[in-house]
Design a protein around this motif. Sequence first.
Motif, short mmCIF file in Angstrom:
data_model
loop_
_atom_site.label_atom_id
_atom_site.label_comp_id
_atom_site.label_asym_id
_atom_site.label_seq_id
_atom_site.Cartn_x
_atom_site.Cartn_y
_atom_site.Cartn_z
N MET A 452 0.81 -1.21 0.00
CA MET A 452 0.00 0.00 0.00
C MET A 452 0.84 1.27 0.00
O MET A 452 0.34 2.35 0.26
CB MET A 452 -0.93 0.01 1.22
N LYS A 453 2.16 1.12 -0.27
CA LYS A 453 3.11 2.23 -0.41
C LYS A 453 3.44 2.89 0.92
O LYS A 453 3.79 4.09 0.95
CB LYS A 453 2.59 3.30 -1.37
N TYR A 454 3.37 2.14 2.02
CA TYR A 454 3.76 2.76 3.30
C TYR A 454 5.28 2.96 3.30
O TYR A 454 6.05 2.05 2.97
CB TYR A 454 3.35 1.88 4.47
N PRO A 455 5.77 4.15 3.69
CA PRO A 455 7.22 4.42 3.69
C PRO A 455 7.89 3.93 4.98
O PRO A 455 7.85 4.61 6.01
CB PRO A 455 7.29 5.95 3.58
N PHE A 456 8.50 2.77 4.95
CA PHE A 456 9.19 2.23 6.12
C PHE A 456 10.54 2.91 6.28
O PHE A 456 11.27 3.12 5.31
CB PHE A 456 9.39 0.72 5.97
N GLU A 457 10.86 3.23 7.55
CA GLU A 457 12.12 3.92 7.82
C GLU A 457 13.31 3.02 7.54
O GLU A 457 14.34 3.47 7.04
CB GLU A 457 12.14 4.39 9.28
N SER A 458 13.21 1.74 7.88
CA SER A 458 14.28 0.79 7.65
C SER A 458 13.75 -0.37 6.81
O SER A 458 12.62 -0.82 7.01
CB SER A 458 14.82 0.25 8.98
N CYS A 459 14.57 -0.81 5.89
CA CYS A 459 14.19 -1.93 5.01
C CYS A 459 14.94 -3.20 5.39
O CYS A 459 15.12 -4.10 4.55
CB CYS A 459 14.48 -1.57 3.56
N GLN A 479 8.76 5.61 -1.70
CA GLN A 479 9.78 4.84 -1.00
C GLN A 479 10.91 5.70 -0.45
O GLN A 479 11.66 5.23 0.42
CB GLN A 479 10.34 3.77 -1.93
N ILE A 480 11.07 6.94 -0.92
CA ILE A 480 12.11 7.80 -0.36
C ILE A 480 11.54 8.80 0.65
O ILE A 480 12.26 9.69 1.12
CB ILE A 480 12.87 8.55 -1.47
N LEU A 481 10.28 8.66 1.02
CA LEU A 481 9.71 9.53 2.05
C LEU A 481 10.35 9.37 3.42
O LEU A 481 10.33 10.32 4.21
CB LEU A 481 8.20 9.27 2.15
N PRO A 482 10.91 8.20 3.80
CA PRO A 482 11.59 8.13 5.11
C PRO A 482 12.73 9.10 5.29
O PRO A 482 13.24 9.25 6.41
CB PRO A 482 12.09 6.68 5.14
N LEU A 483 13.15 9.80 4.23
CA LEU A 483 14.16 10.85 4.41
C LEU A 483 13.70 11.90 5.41
O LEU A 483 14.53 12.49 6.12
CB LEU A 483 14.46 11.51 3.07
N PHE A 484 12.39 12.14 5.48
CA PHE A 484 11.88 13.19 6.37
C PHE A 484 11.79 12.72 7.82
O PHE A 484 11.40 13.50 8.69
CB PHE A 484 10.52 13.65 5.87
N LEU A 487 16.58 13.09 11.47
CA LEU A 487 16.76 14.36 12.16
C LEU A 487 17.90 15.18 11.59
O LEU A 487 17.88 16.41 11.64
CB LEU A 487 17.00 14.11 13.65
N THR A 488 18.91 14.50 11.08
CA THR A 488 20.12 15.20 10.65
C THR A 488 20.07 15.65 9.20
O THR A 488 21.09 16.08 8.65
CB THR A 488 21.33 14.27 10.85
N ARG A 489 18.94 15.54 8.55
CA ARG A 489 18.87 15.91 7.13
C ARG A 489 19.01 17.42 6.97
O ARG A 489 18.73 18.20 7.90
CB ARG A 489 17.55 15.44 6.53
N ASP A 490 19.40 17.83 5.79
CA ASP A 490 19.49 19.25 5.45
C ASP A 490 18.11 19.69 4.95
O ASP A 490 17.65 19.26 3.90
CB ASP A 490 20.55 19.46 4.37
N ARG A 491 17.45 20.55 5.71
CA ARG A 491 16.08 20.93 5.37
C ARG A 491 16.01 21.85 4.16
O ARG A 491 14.91 22.08 3.64
CB ARG A 491 15.43 21.63 6.57
N LYS A 492 17.14 22.34 3.70
CA LYS A 492 17.11 23.18 2.50
C LYS A 492 16.77 22.37 1.25
O LYS A 492 16.25 22.91 0.27
CB LYS A 492 18.47 23.86 2.31
N VAL A 493 17.07 21.07 1.27
CA VAL A 493 16.81 20.25 0.09
C VAL A 493 15.43 19.58 0.14
O VAL A 493 15.06 18.88 -0.81
CB VAL A 493 17.90 19.16 -0.06
N ARG A 549 4.70 7.68 12.91
CA ARG A 549 5.73 8.09 11.95
C ARG A 549 5.12 8.58 10.65
O ARG A 549 5.68 9.48 10.00
CB ARG A 549 6.68 6.91 11.70
N LEU A 550 4.01 8.01 10.27
CA LEU A 550 3.31 8.52 9.09
C LEU A 550 2.84 9.95 9.31
O LEU A 550 2.93 10.79 8.41
CB LEU A 550 2.13 7.60 8.75
N GLU A 551 2.35 10.25 10.53
CA GLU A 551 1.95 11.62 10.85
C GLU A 551 3.13 12.57 10.78
O GLU A 551 3.00 13.72 10.32
CB GLU A 551 1.31 11.66 12.24
N ARG A 552 4.29 12.11 11.20
CA ARG A 552 5.48 12.98 11.15
C ARG A 552 5.91 13.26 9.71
O ARG A 552 6.34 14.37 9.38
CB ARG A 552 6.61 12.30 11.93
N ILE A 553 5.76 12.28 8.83
CA ILE A 553 6.09 12.50 7.42
C ILE A 553 5.13 13.49 6.79
O ILE A 553 5.53 14.38 6.01
CB ILE A 553 6.08 11.15 6.68
#
Length: 956
Positions: A452-459, A479-484, A487-493, A549-553
């Motif tokens: 159902m396209k759920y974005p899992f943080e770890s595969c 599938q790349i939604l777990p990037l959000f 915590l350490t991601r660059d929010r500019k991108v 985690r879905l709510e956080r995404i």
Amino acid sequence: MSLFPAYSAGVTSSIVQVPAKPSDLAWLTNQSFIAIPTGGGGTSEKVDGDDDGGGASSEREEGDSSRRDRSHTAHKRKKKHHHRKKGGKRHRKRASSGSGSGSDVVAEEVSRADVKVSEHDYYTDVEALRIYLTVETLYRPACPRYKLGPYRFRQGVGHRSRGKAQRYFRHFRKWREEGDGEGKLDGTSTGDKEMELEKAAKRDSSVEKWLEYYRYKRDHPRHYDSYQNHKAELAIVERAMQRHPDDEDLLGLYLEGIVKVHPTDEVLELIQKQIKLDNTNVQLWDALIANKQSSMAQCIAPNVLKLYEKSIRALFLAKRSDEVMLKFFKKCAIFCRQAGLWEQFFALVQLTISMNVSTNFASGKPLFASPEQYGQLVEYEELILKSGLPMNEIWLRVEKLRSAFHFLPFQGSQMCSDPQRMVLQEDIIGFVYPLINKEYAFDLVILILKMMKYPFESCSFESCSFFQPEAYESDHSEQILPLFLHLTRDRKVDPIVLNLIKELSTPPSFINTNLAFESYLDVMREFLVSAAEHFSDAKNIILLLLYLRLERILLAFDRNAGPLTDQRKKATRTRVKNLLKKSRYQNNLNFYIEYGLIEYEMEGMGPDCLKIFNTSVQVFCAQDDFMDDNDLFSLVLKFVEVLLKEDRRNQAIAIMTKLALNPRTISFDSTDDVSDPSKLLALQKFNDRVTRSLNVDCHAEHMPVERYFVTSPLANNIRAYLYYLSLIKSKAETIKRIDGFLFHFNDLGDPTHRFIREQIYEIFLKILEFRLDEFTNDHFLQVIDRVLHEFPENLTAIRMCSFSESLTWFQIRTILGKHLTTKSILLMVTSARIRTLYTKDEADKTDDQVYKRRTLNLLKHSLRRDSPLRQNALLWRLYIRELFDQPALPQGGNNVLEQCKRTLYLALEACPWNKMLYLDGAFFAPQELSQLLDLLMEKQLRIHAIPEELEILRDE
């Protein structure tokens, strides 16, 4: 007179002369007529009709005899000086040899001399001429005096000249085979080595010698033609299968080989013959379905579904294996989803949930059912029909609109206007069977969420047998939604990543760019909550954590769309609090970790976020006795990561020191300085906890799926120790300890060891990203390469490498190019777009389209013929988009639409069952709309609207 006078029985002595009329011979005086000399040794008459009979005949006879004597010498002279231009014209030879008597010859010549040229005369050429035995060629100086070297890449062949001997004669092949042995220590040639392996395989009764022989033949191809090489390899496998018919490795090589050698219809016949001999072989059924599904001529949706039904029934009756049943259920459901048969997909999900999880799922509410009409849908359709757009654009928008709304099956007492929305039990009962072991029910729920396209943080859980993904399964950008979640991601991108996800998103989806995304999001939320009610303890907590985690995404989506409104924040907090109130595990600290991170996404490090973390720790530490402090470690370490993200290093050291020495006194507001003896004592405490955890035996042949979603005490202890060590010690000691932990868990065949190794690598990457010590680019690339070599799907390593500002594109391409996956390609394309924006801001840029060309080269390389990602429809769609957006082509090249059309048909050849390729083709190659609609009809894929229907509605 015979039709062929040269072969007549006798020669007439006299010829009756028939006078010709002047009108019949008038054409001979025409200026455009050129007299043709008569064959068979006769004379050539003059056009003006002068008769010099016998003298001319005798002179030509003598000339012919002299020329016949010098024919051999003249032929040699001509071959030697064929480049010189001849001065005279060669005369024809006599047709007859003149073997008769002299009187007959004289009589014949006199009779021929009296005959005038007329339309009835002809000659028959029955004697071979030597002039036709030679071929005129260019003279020697016209040939080039240089040779071009072989610029193309040859596998295992060095730079050699290519002369005529190499092209036309077979002794060159023998010389090449003998030359392969030069430079080897043993001095044996390729042919000798091959013969030795063949003899050893025939003598030995094991299959290993045959596999060694096959691998040597594959690594040392004899022909430049790949078809001949594959044919020779298949012959070896067939001979080996005659001796070992039950070996799975040989069967796998055989199924790979026949695809390269035979056409699809013959491949299907060969596999069906094997299935008749062994009806219970999973490999054969899997190969039969894969070849039928991926063939443009054979892929028709109802036929493929019948094959799925037949295979599932046969394997259930023979194997009774839950893993096999789950694997084929996953393949069948993904085929329905990609073919646009969403109604069948959710009907399958509903039936298998009621059969294997609970008959009272979702408290008896129709979770997977939809009404017949949506008022919002009708309004949108009217707007599209009145817009005045071209028909291809109208059809495309209406098709996507109906797909977004009508994804659930219709369940009602009356007939539906669209009969395909009605799915009966008889239509799907053959695809679903009950599980023998009900412990696999949780695995089934995770599998459904993944489809159902759920974005899992770890595969990490995908290492299990039936979860292992294939190339064609990763066809959604979610599938790349777990990037959000990092915590350490660059929010500019974040905006650029979201634009790529929205661009490739397909309805139905929970992405807010799609219409009716609320319906799909409600279905996913309700499914998570309802599934959690039927499990207890850790499984219940895992499903509710996935909900949070879905709510956080989704918050990341809303934040990038614009400032978060108070109403949106209030709605999110209300959903989270209601979820915690209903849960019987509301005191679990993992819930408050996610709740605190949600507040951090909305407000940052504000008072609400600190209040959640402080309150949860105080309530937990107020207990009289807490033996299990694993959840406490998880919460404190997560807050330490937030502090390091905010560059509050001293506060992080103080909190971790209290965690080691006196956990009951932890307060996230304290900023006290810590003395050096206290630091060393806390480090020793962490080290002792790690030592005790390492003494516990963690070997296991099978690892349950739920353990992949829970942080173990061993992982928390290692993480706390390494964080604290990197904060107070040097880089060298940290790397030494990490290498020691990796050496301890060195059994890559053990799933537990592999999972712990991936967690250790994750900790190492976070230490690099927090910049707790200085690392050079070379060391950073070495770490990334090590991680991706073992775990190519690790999203943290891919993100850090792709979005690193200190690396050049060549370095990124080199590291990620070794381990190409769908995620790595998507993030590399995102990185190219980011760098394009940076170059546009510079005043001294030289080329605006450098990264566009690099992106096209990357996608072209990843979708080549022998690539494992060739059947990935998502990459094909991205490739067509990049082609469409490229700059104007140079003169002489094909236009953009022609390139898109050609690439579209290549994509359809690789993935003929994927409906979204046809929809993209209607936009990027509009001239092919009628052909694409014919293909959709032929394949019987799901179509919600046809242009004829829309034309009627538009006219009304």
